[in-house]
Design an enzyme around this catalytic site. Structure first.
Site, PDB file in Angstrom:
ATOM      1  N   HIS A  19      -2.415   6.820   5.739  1.00 50.90           N
ATOM      2  CA  HIS A  19      -3.857   6.654   5.921  1.00 50.90           C
ATOM      3  C   HIS A  19      -4.277   5.332   5.282  1.00 50.90           C
ATOM      4  CE1 HIS A  19      -4.440   7.820   1.749  1.00 50.90           C
ATOM      5  NE2 HIS A  19      -3.710   8.910   1.971  1.00 50.90           N
ATOM      6  N   HIS A  22      -2.914   4.107   1.827  1.00 49.19           N
ATOM      7  CA  HIS A  22      -1.584   3.486   1.797  1.00 49.19           C
ATOM      8  C   HIS A  22      -1.661   2.063   2.337  1.00 49.19           C
ATOM      9  CE1 HIS A  22      -0.673   7.887   2.389  1.00 49.19           C
ATOM     10  NE2 HIS A  22      -0.140   7.623   1.219  1.00 49.19           N
ATOM     11  N   CYS A 127       2.569  21.039 -10.519  1.00 44.43           N
ATOM     12  CA  CYS A 127       1.786  20.826  -9.292  1.00 44.43           C
ATOM     13  C   CYS A 127       2.731  20.239  -8.254  1.00 44.43           C
ATOM     14  CB  CYS A 127       0.607  19.888  -9.536  1.00 44.43           C
ATOM     15  SG  CYS A 127      -0.166  19.379  -7.979  1.00 44.43           S
ATOM     16  N   CYS A 130       1.580  16.845  -6.729  1.00 45.85           N
ATOM     17  CA  CYS A 130       1.863  15.665  -7.576  1.00 45.85           C
ATOM     18  C   CYS A 130       3.360  15.522  -7.787  1.00 45.85           C
ATOM     19  CB  CYS A 130       1.318  15.823  -8.995  1.00 45.85           C
ATOM     20  SG  CYS A 130      -0.417  15.855  -9.198  1.00 45.85           S
ATOM     21  N   CYS A 145      -4.919  21.851 -10.274  1.00 48.00           N
ATOM     22  CA  CYS A 145      -4.476  20.508 -10.650  1.00 48.00           C
ATOM     23  C   CYS A 145      -5.685  19.587 -10.642  1.00 48.00           C
ATOM     24  CB  CYS A 145      -3.431  20.019  -9.648  1.00 48.00           C
ATOM     25  SG  CYS A 145      -3.241  18.237  -9.675  1.00 48.00           S
ATOM     26  N   HIS A 148      -5.252  17.125  -7.442  1.00 49.31           N
ATOM     27  CA  HIS A 148      -5.239  17.681  -6.085  1.00 49.31           C
ATOM     28  C   HIS A 148      -6.167  18.874  -5.905  1.00 49.31           C
ATOM     29  CE1 HIS A 148      -1.561  15.261  -6.101  1.00 49.31           C
ATOM     30  NE2 HIS A 148      -1.882  15.052  -4.858  1.00 49.31           N
ATOM     31  N   LYS A 295     -11.496  10.726  -2.315  1.00 57.23           N
ATOM     32  CA  LYS A 295     -10.290   9.910  -2.170  1.00 57.23           C
ATOM     33  C   LYS A 295      -9.677  10.199  -0.801  1.00 57.23           C
ATOM     34  CE  LYS A 295      -5.692   9.439  -4.174  1.00 57.23           C
ATOM     35  NZ  LYS A 295      -4.691  10.295  -3.614  1.00 57.23           N
ATOM     36  N   LYS A 298      -3.685  12.599   2.229  1.00 61.12           N
ATOM     37  CA  LYS A 298      -2.954  13.299   3.281  1.00 61.12           C
ATOM     38  C   LYS A 298      -3.188  14.792   3.174  1.00 61.12           C
ATOM     39  CE  LYS A 298       0.770  11.294   1.821  1.00 61.12           C
ATOM     40  NZ  LYS A 298       1.919  10.466   1.518  1.00 61.12           N
TER      41      LYS A 298
HETATM   42  O1  ME8 Z   1       2.486   9.064  -5.208  1.00 61.92           O
HETATM   43  N1  ME8 Z   1      -6.906   4.781  -2.424  1.00 61.92           N
HETATM   44  O2  ME8 Z   1       3.195   8.817  -3.039  1.00 61.92           O
HETATM   45  P1  ME8 Z   1       1.822   8.944  -2.226  1.00 61.92           P
HETATM   46  C1  ME8 Z   1      -6.085   3.815  -2.839  1.00 61.92           C
HETATM   47  N2  ME8 Z   1       5.667   9.073  -3.759  1.00 61.92           N
HETATM   48  N3  ME8 Z   1      -4.737   3.917  -2.778  1.00 61.92           N
HETATM   49  C2  ME8 Z   1      -4.226   5.037  -2.274  1.00 61.92           C
HETATM   50  C3  ME8 Z   1      -5.042   6.097  -1.816  1.00 61.92           C
HETATM   51  C4  ME8 Z   1      -6.442   5.931  -1.897  1.00 61.92           C
HETATM   52  N4  ME8 Z   1      -7.291   6.843  -1.469  1.00 61.92           N
HETATM   53  N5  ME8 Z   1      -4.238   7.075  -1.361  1.00 61.92           N
HETATM   54  C5  ME8 Z   1      -2.959   6.648  -1.523  1.00 61.92           C
HETATM   55  C6  ME8 Z   1       3.363   8.936  -4.374  1.00 61.92           C
HETATM   56  N6  ME8 Z   1      -2.947   5.419  -2.066  1.00 61.92           N
HETATM   57  C7  ME8 Z   1       4.802   8.814  -4.826  1.00 61.92           C
HETATM   58  C8  ME8 Z   1       5.020   7.433  -5.396  1.00 61.92           C
HETATM   59  S1  ME8 Z   1       6.583   5.574  -6.477  1.00 61.92           S
HETATM   60  C9  ME8 Z   1       8.017   5.541  -7.236  1.00 61.92           C
HETATM   61  C10 ME8 Z   1       6.403   7.202  -5.925  1.00 61.92           C
HETATM   62  C11 ME8 Z   1      -1.755   4.620  -2.364  1.00 61.92           C
HETATM   63  O3  ME8 Z   1       2.188   9.028  -0.787  1.00 61.92           O
HETATM   64  C12 ME8 Z   1      -1.705   4.200  -3.815  1.00 61.92           C
HETATM   65  O4  ME8 Z   1      -0.835   3.116  -3.954  1.00 61.92           O
HETATM   66  O5  ME8 Z   1       0.975  10.006  -2.788  1.00 61.92           O
HETATM   67  C13 ME8 Z   1      -1.101   5.445  -4.472  1.00 61.92           C
HETATM   68  O6  ME8 Z   1      -0.572   5.176  -5.755  1.00 61.92           O
HETATM   69  C14 ME8 Z   1      -0.037   5.772  -3.469  1.00 61.92           C
HETATM   70  O7  ME8 Z   1      -0.620   5.442  -2.184  1.00 61.92           O
HETATM   71  C15 ME8 Z   1       0.367   7.237  -3.531  1.00 61.92           C
HETATM   72  O8  ME8 Z   1       1.155   7.524  -2.434  1.00 61.92           O
END
Ligand code: ME8
Length: 684
Positions: A19, A22, A127, A130, A145, A148, A295, A298
């Site tokens: 989304h 990302h 969680c 997370c 959580c 979430h 926020k 997904k």
């Molecule tokens: O946390 N606003 O993956 P994830 C801004 N797999 N940035 C956002 C956002 C939002 N609303 N939503 C997502 C994970 N992001 C782990 C990470 S790293 C070793 C493992 C971005 O799919 C932002 O960079 O939940 C956030 O930190 C990341 O997507 C979380 O992606």
């Protein structure tokens, strides 16, 4: 001198489609990479997908496919998105790849051999969304959580523990000696206070599911998904501390995962034998993009509450264009802050700043080149310059340097603001010199000076925009007769010197570079992106040309209006006299501590420093729903009504002041200023 620049994004979970959140982090990483490349640096940009863990295993089961088939599909959606956004990572790592699996097992053994892993039983809360362990203290009422807002699960299983507690002091030393390790400062304060609160050893293996990397020599366990995932940054650059692109200069994360990156990650690396100069330079934490005040996410239930439109970046880029979307993302939201993502906002920015300011400048100047200079950039002699040009050049040189300085500290919103200001400066110069009048007066020399100056500034602006709008910048360059910008190591392409657009260059005027948004097209665009709730209210007054300029150039400059979402207007309270207002003592304060209050799920207890000799005050604030992670508040500058009579909340809770805030209770923002001032500063 060429420097090395290695930037990473988080690797995204493949439990759902990408989304706009990302897209945000990845666009920032891409723009930073382009910026460094155009400055002559050797840059590398890594992104990828995080594919193991209980969450993914459950999603695959729900979808009725194998975990591998599931992750192949969703990872492909992330990989497929980047070209649509002009995002060009140098590598895309998947944690299910052999190179990563082998790397993680190697680092596990190192950590084990350092004596930092031991076996025990973990009993506690988890969680799955997370993939993180929780303590009772941090949960929302109903055992939810805080990130979430979903119920946590109780775990009891045999596990390998990592001796995180051993790294409390080394971590605090790291933050103290290298304050740049966690930026911005407010995040560092949160992390420092979290670590000062004490670190428990961390469970780093799981034994009640199988979708993960097997623990070496212990086949009943898989490695905890965060131990697995964090090492991607290392395994992708061939897995040694000496690797050319190790360590990363900037690791981008949003605030939800800063603790994993700023606490666990350096502790794992230290345990694996990495010295301080081999640790990442900066974990840079940005805010959230919000959609309808929440926020973007997904996880179903956390997305749009009204109809602010789709959050699917592919659809948005298809309709509005990748460059326009990229510009908005970096320009609109102060980097580090939360910001509402608004599709009408994308159009408004694009129209006002890219179309009416930058594009307009080019299309105002080019017709003169065709009509009076044989289609070639006019030649200018130094002796023909007036004070006006000398002042203009000085001003532009300052702006160009300031834009670079803003990029260097990741203040992209400021860099773009100043870039647009550069174009505005040239538009003002154009208005002031009125080339259409010069054309009439037959003063070709003066006309040539003006047009050459305007075009040179368009060139500088196009170069400065290039990290963000590469395609549109090259289109601007094309019309000025220039080749696409190509970065080379050791070549600094920043427009530091005047005169990059050579005299006699043959221009190639064409269609407006930035799209026109007439009301009908715009309404259709908004509708196709599911934005309803709009009113066709003109917001900006379009820039118009004088009739004389119009006849001279016949250039298309008048941009139509956008239809912004109009916020409901509340009935205004009755007017008060200034003296009444002056009775309110508003002061800046700094939050020193923040804690939840048992059984009061909307309230937080804060201690706030107002610079008073008596020490920080206790303030009870009804902001708990908007700050599920209370540590986020620590270090924040807030505006306090300091002379409000104390208010008793019972059970010994007395509030000595009130914070100013706006917004719905679950997503409100605290009033603050863009700059830090000493605690106690009067707000007037
Ligand atoms: O946390 N606003 O993956 P994830 C801004 N797999 N940035 C956002 C956002 C939002 N609303 N939503 C997502 C994970 N992001 C782990 C990470 S790293 C070793 C493992 C971005 O799919 C932002 O960079 O939940 C956030 O930190 C990341 O997507 C979380 O992606």
């Amino acid at each position: 001198m060429t420097q090395r620049f290695y930037v990473t994004t988080p690797i995204y979970y493949v439990n759902g489609s990408p989304h706009i959140g990302h897209a945000y982090t990845s666009v920032v990483a891409d723009a930073l990479t382009r910026y460094h490349r155009m400055r002559g640096d050797r840059a590398r940009f890594l992104t990828g997908t995080d594919e193991h863990g209980q969450k993914i295993e459950r999603e695959a089961t729900r979808a009725g496919v194998t975990p591998q088939a599931f992750v192949d599909d969703v990872s492909g959606r992330f990989r497929g998105l980047w070209p649509k956004l002009g995002v060009e990572p140098d590598d895309f790592i998947r944690t299910t790849e052999e190179r990563h699996v082998a790397g993680v097992q190697k680092w596990w053994r190192k950590v084990r051999d350092a004596g930092d892993l031991y076996k025990g039983t973990y009993k506690g809360l988890y969680c799955v969304a997370c993939e993180g362990y929780k303590t009772e203290k941090e949960l929302l009422p109903g055992n939810l959580c805080p990130i979430h807002e979903r119920p946590v699960e109780t775990l009891e299983e045999e596990t390998w523990f990592f001796r995180l507690s051993k790294y409390q002091e080394p971590l605090l030393k790291l933050y103290a000696e290298h304050p740049e390790f966690v930026l911005p400062e407010t995040r560092r304060n949160e992390i420092v206070s979290f670590v000062q609160g004490g670190l428990d050893d961390l469970s780093v293996s799981r034994s009640n599911f199988t979708w993960g990397i097997p623990v070496p020599d212990d086949p009943g366990h898989v490695i905890y998904v965060w131990f697995d995932a964090l090492f991607n940054y290392l395994t992708a650059v061939d897995g040694t501390p000496e690797a050319e692109f190790w360590p990363p200069q900037v690791q981008l994360v949003a605030k939800d995962i800063v603790r994993f990156h700023a606490v666990f990650w350096p502790a794992f690396l230290m345990s694996a034998g990495f010295e301080r100069d081999r640790l990442p330079t900066t974990i840079w934490t940005h805010g959230y993009l919000l959609s309808g005040g929440r926020k973007t996410s997904k996880t179903p239930g956390l997305t749009a509450v009204k109809t602010p439109g789709t959050t699917d970046p592919t659809r948005i880029a298809d309709v509005l264009g990748a460059d326009v979307l990229r510009f908005y993302l970096l320009r609109e939201v102060g980097f580090g802050q939360d910001g509402e993502f608004s599709i009408p906002g994308v159009i408004t920015r694009a129209r006002a700043e890219l179309g009416e300011t930058v594009g307009n400048l080019l299309h105002r100047a080019l017709p003169f080149v065709g009509k009076y200079f044989d289609g070639r950039v006019p030649y200018v002699k130094d002796e023909d310059l007036s004070d006006l040009e000398r002042t203009l050049r000085t001003r532009v040189a300052t702006l160009v340097a300031d834009v670079a300085a803003a990029w260097d500290v990741l203040a992209m919103h400021r860099a773009l603001e100043l870039t647009i200001e550069t174009a505005r400066t040239a538009n003002r110069y154009f208005d002031e010199t009125a080339p259409w009048k010069l054309a009439k007066s037959d003063d070709r020399t003066r006309l040539g000076v003006v047009i050459a100056h305007v075009l040179e500034i368009v060139r500088a602006v196009a170069v400065m925009l290039w990290p963000v709008t590469p395609t549109k910048s090259d289109e601007l360059r094309f019309q000025m007769g220039l080749d696409p910008l190509t970065a080379h190591e050791d070549a600094d392409l920043w427009p530091l010197a005047w005169g990059g657009l050579a005299a006699h260059t043959v221009v190639r005027p064409g269609q407006p570079v930035f799209p026109k948004y007439d009301p009908a097209t715009e309404a259709a665009m908004l509708l196709s992106l599911d934005v309803r709730d709009t009113e066709a209210t003109p917001k900006n007054t379009p820039k118009t040309m004088s009739t004389e300029e119009k006849t001279e150039t016949a250039a298309p400059v008048v941009a139509p209006v956008v239809a912004p979402i109009v916020a409901a207007v509340e009935e205004a309270p009755a007017a008060i006299a200034y003296d009444d207002f002056a009775k309110v003592d508003l002061r800046l304060g700094k939050v020193m501590t923040a804690e939840r209050i048992p059984r009061k799920d909307k309230l937080l207890k804060l201690s706030v420093d107002l610079g008073e000799p008596s020490g920080p005050r206790t303030i009870i604030a009804g902001i708990a729903l908007a700050f599920p992670v209370v540590e986020e508040l620590v270090g924040k500058q807030v505006v306090v009504v300091a002379n409000l009579a104390p208010r008793d909340f019972g059970k010994g809770l007395v509030s000595h002041g009130m914070l100013l805030a706006a917004g719905p209770s679950d997503s409100l923002s605290l009033a603050t200023f863009g700059k830090e001032y000493p605690a106690g500063t009067r707000v007037k």
